[in-house]
Design a protein around this motif. Structure first.
Motif, PDB file in Angstrom:
ATOM      1  N   GLN A   9      81.035  74.676  10.961  1.00 42.54           N
ATOM      2  CA  GLN A   9      81.382  73.479  11.728  1.00 42.54           C
ATOM      3  C   GLN A   9      82.205  73.840  12.959  1.00 42.54           C
ATOM      4  O   GLN A   9      81.990  73.300  14.044  1.00 42.54           O
ATOM      5  CB  GLN A   9      82.146  72.493  10.848  1.00 42.54           C
ATOM      6  CG  GLN A   9      81.271  71.804   9.820  1.00 42.54           C
ATOM      7  CD  GLN A   9      82.031  70.739   9.060  1.00 42.54           C
ATOM      8  OE1 GLN A   9      82.883  71.049   8.243  1.00 42.54           O
ATOM      9  NE2 GLN A   9      81.721  69.482   9.327  1.00 42.54           N
ATOM     10  N   TYR A  10      83.156  74.755  12.798  1.00 37.74           N
ATOM     11  CA  TYR A  10      83.963  75.154  13.953  1.00 37.74           C
ATOM     12  C   TYR A  10      83.193  76.050  14.912  1.00 37.74           C
ATOM     13  O   TYR A  10      83.512  76.098  16.102  1.00 37.74           O
ATOM     14  CB  TYR A  10      85.272  75.794  13.498  1.00 37.74           C
ATOM     15  CG  TYR A  10      86.357  74.767  13.279  1.00 37.74           C
ATOM     16  CD1 TYR A  10      87.168  74.351  14.334  1.00 37.74           C
ATOM     17  CD2 TYR A  10      86.554  74.178  12.035  1.00 37.74           C
ATOM     18  CE1 TYR A  10      88.153  73.392  14.152  1.00 37.74           C
ATOM     19  CE2 TYR A  10      87.530  73.219  11.839  1.00 37.74           C
ATOM     20  CZ  TYR A  10      88.327  72.826  12.901  1.00 37.74           C
ATOM     21  OH  TYR A  10      89.291  71.861  12.715  1.00 37.74           O
ATOM     22  N   ASP A  11      82.157  76.740  14.427  1.00 36.11           N
ATOM     23  CA  ASP A  11      81.283  77.475  15.348  1.00 36.11           C
ATOM     24  C   ASP A  11      80.726  76.534  16.410  1.00 36.11           C
ATOM     25  O   ASP A  11      80.607  76.897  17.581  1.00 36.11           O
ATOM     26  CB  ASP A  11      80.099  78.099  14.586  1.00 36.11           C
ATOM     27  CG  ASP A  11      80.452  79.360  13.825  1.00 36.11           C
ATOM     28  OD1 ASP A  11      81.544  79.930  14.067  1.00 36.11           O
ATOM     29  OD2 ASP A  11      79.628  79.784  12.981  1.00 36.11           O
ATOM     30  N   ALA A  14      83.499  75.686  19.063  1.00 30.87           N
ATOM     31  CA  ALA A  14      84.404  76.775  19.430  1.00 30.87           C
ATOM     32  C   ALA A  14      84.722  76.797  20.922  1.00 30.87           C
ATOM     33  O   ALA A  14      85.884  76.966  21.314  1.00 30.87           O
ATOM     34  CB  ALA A  14      83.811  78.115  18.985  1.00 30.87           C
ATOM     35  N   TRP A  17      86.987  73.926  21.746  1.00 30.36           N
ATOM     36  CA  TRP A  17      88.304  74.186  21.170  1.00 30.36           C
ATOM     37  C   TRP A  17      89.090  75.169  22.030  1.00 30.36           C
ATOM     38  O   TRP A  17      90.279  74.969  22.304  1.00 30.36           O
ATOM     39  CB  TRP A  17      88.152  74.731  19.749  1.00 30.36           C
ATOM     40  CG  TRP A  17      89.438  74.995  19.051  1.00 30.36           C
ATOM     41  CD1 TRP A  17      90.170  76.144  19.074  1.00 30.36           C
ATOM     42  CD2 TRP A  17      90.172  74.071  18.237  1.00 30.36           C
ATOM     43  NE1 TRP A  17      91.309  76.001  18.323  1.00 30.36           N
ATOM     44  CE2 TRP A  17      91.331  74.742  17.796  1.00 30.36           C
ATOM     45  CE3 TRP A  17      89.939  72.766  17.832  1.00 30.36           C
ATOM     46  CZ2 TRP A  17      92.264  74.136  16.972  1.00 30.36           C
ATOM     47  CZ3 TRP A  17      90.880  72.163  17.017  1.00 30.36           C
ATOM     48  CH2 TRP A  17      92.027  72.847  16.591  1.00 30.36           C
ATOM     49  N   GLY A  50      91.704  80.384  15.002  1.00 29.49           N
ATOM     50  CA  GLY A  50      90.806  79.859  16.017  1.00 29.49           C
ATOM     51  C   GLY A  50      90.497  80.899  17.074  1.00 29.49           C
ATOM     52  O   GLY A  50      90.269  82.074  16.780  1.00 29.49           O
ATOM     53  N   ASP A  70      90.047  83.824  10.683  1.00 24.33           N
ATOM     54  CA  ASP A  70      89.433  82.511  10.816  1.00 24.33           C
ATOM     55  C   ASP A  70      88.038  82.557  10.198  1.00 24.33           C
ATOM     56  O   ASP A  70      87.365  83.601  10.231  1.00 24.33           O
ATOM     57  CB  ASP A  70      89.332  82.102  12.290  1.00 24.33           C
ATOM     58  CG  ASP A  70      89.160  80.605  12.461  1.00 24.33           C
ATOM     59  OD1 ASP A  70      90.166  79.925  12.738  1.00 24.33           O
ATOM     60  OD2 ASP A  70      88.027  80.107  12.310  1.00 24.33           O
ATOM     61  N   SER A  72      85.459  80.907  11.250  1.00 26.52           N
ATOM     62  CA  SER A  72      84.435  80.713  12.279  1.00 26.52           C
ATOM     63  C   SER A  72      84.178  82.004  13.046  1.00 26.52           C
ATOM     64  O   SER A  72      85.071  82.526  13.716  1.00 26.52           O
ATOM     65  CB  SER A  72      84.875  79.613  13.249  1.00 26.52           C
ATOM     66  OG  SER A  72      84.087  79.645  14.425  1.00 26.52           O
ATOM     67  N   MET A  75      84.729  81.403  16.811  1.00 26.39           N
ATOM     68  CA  MET A  75      86.149  81.389  17.157  1.00 26.39           C
ATOM     69  C   MET A  75      86.695  82.816  17.232  1.00 26.39           C
ATOM     70  O   MET A  75      87.439  83.167  18.161  1.00 26.39           O
ATOM     71  CB  MET A  75      86.940  80.582  16.120  1.00 26.39           C
ATOM     72  CG  MET A  75      86.719  79.100  16.194  1.00 26.39           C
ATOM     73  SD  MET A  75      87.574  78.347  17.597  1.00 26.39           S
ATOM     74  CE  MET A  75      87.773  76.684  16.969  1.00 26.39           C
ATOM     75  N   CYS A 110      95.153  74.115   9.172  1.00 29.35           N
ATOM     76  CA  CYS A 110      93.911  74.648   8.587  1.00 29.35           C
ATOM     77  C   CYS A 110      93.853  74.494   7.074  1.00 29.35           C
ATOM     78  O   CYS A 110      92.764  74.341   6.524  1.00 29.35           O
ATOM     79  CB  CYS A 110      93.686  76.099   8.995  1.00 29.35           C
ATOM     80  SG  CYS A 110      94.913  77.242   8.396  1.00 29.35           S
ATOM     81  N   HIS A 113      91.673  71.804   5.475  1.00 30.20           N
ATOM     82  CA  HIS A 113      90.215  71.924   5.409  1.00 30.20           C
ATOM     83  C   HIS A 113      89.749  72.571   4.104  1.00 30.20           C
ATOM     84  O   HIS A 113      88.560  72.570   3.812  1.00 30.20           O
ATOM     85  CB  HIS A 113      89.692  72.748   6.582  1.00 30.20           C
ATOM     86  CG  HIS A 113      89.672  71.998   7.882  1.00 30.20           C
ATOM     87  ND1 HIS A 113      89.100  70.749   8.025  1.00 30.20           N
ATOM     88  CD2 HIS A 113      90.146  72.328   9.110  1.00 30.20           C
ATOM     89  CE1 HIS A 113      89.218  70.342   9.276  1.00 30.20           C
ATOM     90  NE2 HIS A 113      89.845  71.277   9.951  1.00 30.20           N
ATOM     91  N   PHE A 156      83.962  66.006   8.785  1.00 33.57           N
ATOM     92  CA  PHE A 156      84.861  67.028   8.262  1.00 33.57           C
ATOM     93  C   PHE A 156      85.539  66.508   6.999  1.00 33.57           C
ATOM     94  O   PHE A 156      85.876  65.325   6.911  1.00 33.57           O
ATOM     95  CB  PHE A 156      85.943  67.392   9.284  1.00 33.57           C
ATOM     96  CG  PHE A 156      85.452  68.242  10.417  1.00 33.57           C
ATOM     97  CD1 PHE A 156      85.617  69.621  10.389  1.00 33.57           C
ATOM     98  CD2 PHE A 156      84.829  67.670  11.509  1.00 33.57           C
ATOM     99  CE1 PHE A 156      85.175  70.411  11.435  1.00 33.57           C
ATOM    100  CE2 PHE A 156      84.377  68.449  12.563  1.00 33.57           C
ATOM    101  CZ  PHE A 156      84.553  69.828  12.530  1.00 33.57           C
TER     102      PHE A 156
END
Length: 197
Positions: A9-11, A14, A17, A50, A70, A72, A75, A110, A113, A156
């Protein structure tokens, strides 16, 4: 939700962010408060680092040798580009193992999550990675249980074991609470600063 999902999801966000947080001041006052409890220098771990940016730069300014972790991959790629002389690890904190100990551990926005059933285990593990007199700052949700929310076009999952349970884990692992604050702006959460006795 499994741990790899949050990395994926954070990919997807990124680049956004990195642009938004690289030079943000969000969380810096709280991290500076925690840094006031430790001498300059030593080893620091940034969990959920991140793309690096403000926190990594601040730790380097304080003469820490920084390791970032992290879930990701995107990230971590950005973090390595932003800080080529710093060690960054793409792994999820639930499964990650190390023989290192750290003088300062930063866990900002974090832990919430992680699936609820893993939160005490991960916080306990991080406490165990602190050197004697090492300092931990971590933020967490101010409620109990879990929920989902829509953000940046994705759903999320968020969870929290609550303030009392967080403090119990710190105490059980031999940490002394130095500061606890219900920090409601810009995010609704709590942060705690603790020292390993």
């Amino acid at each position: 939700m499994t741990a790899p999902d949050i990395g994926q999801q954070y990919d997807e966000i990124a680049s956004w962010w990195n642009e938004r947080h690289d030079h943000s001041t969000y969380g810096l006052a709280q991290v500076n408060r925690a840094l006031a409890f430790v001498p300059n220098g030593g080893k620091a771990l940034d969990v959920g680092c991140g793309s690096g940016g403000r926190f990594v730069r601040r730790l380097i300014e304080q003469r820490f040798i920084v390791t970032g972790i992290d879930a990701s991959a995107q990230m971590i790629g950005l973090a390595r580009a932003n800080h080529p002389d710093t060690l960054f690890i793409n792994a999820n904190i639930i499964d990650w193992k190390t023989s290192e100990t750290y003088d300062f551990i930063l866990v900002w926005d974090c832990l919430f999550h992680l699936p609820l059933e893993h939160q005490a285990q991960v916080l306990s593990k991080l406490c165990g990675l602190l050197s004697k007199n090492g300092v931990l700052i971590h933020s967490f949700g101010d409620g109990d249980g879990d929920h989902t929310d829509r953000w940046r076009g994705q759903t999320f999952r968020y969870s929290s074991m609550g303030i009392t349970r967080n403090i119990e884990v710190l105490h059980d692992r031999g940490l002394s609470l130095l500061h606890l604050e219900l920090d409601q702006f810009p995010e609704n959460h709590v942060y705690a600063i603790s020292r390993k006795l």
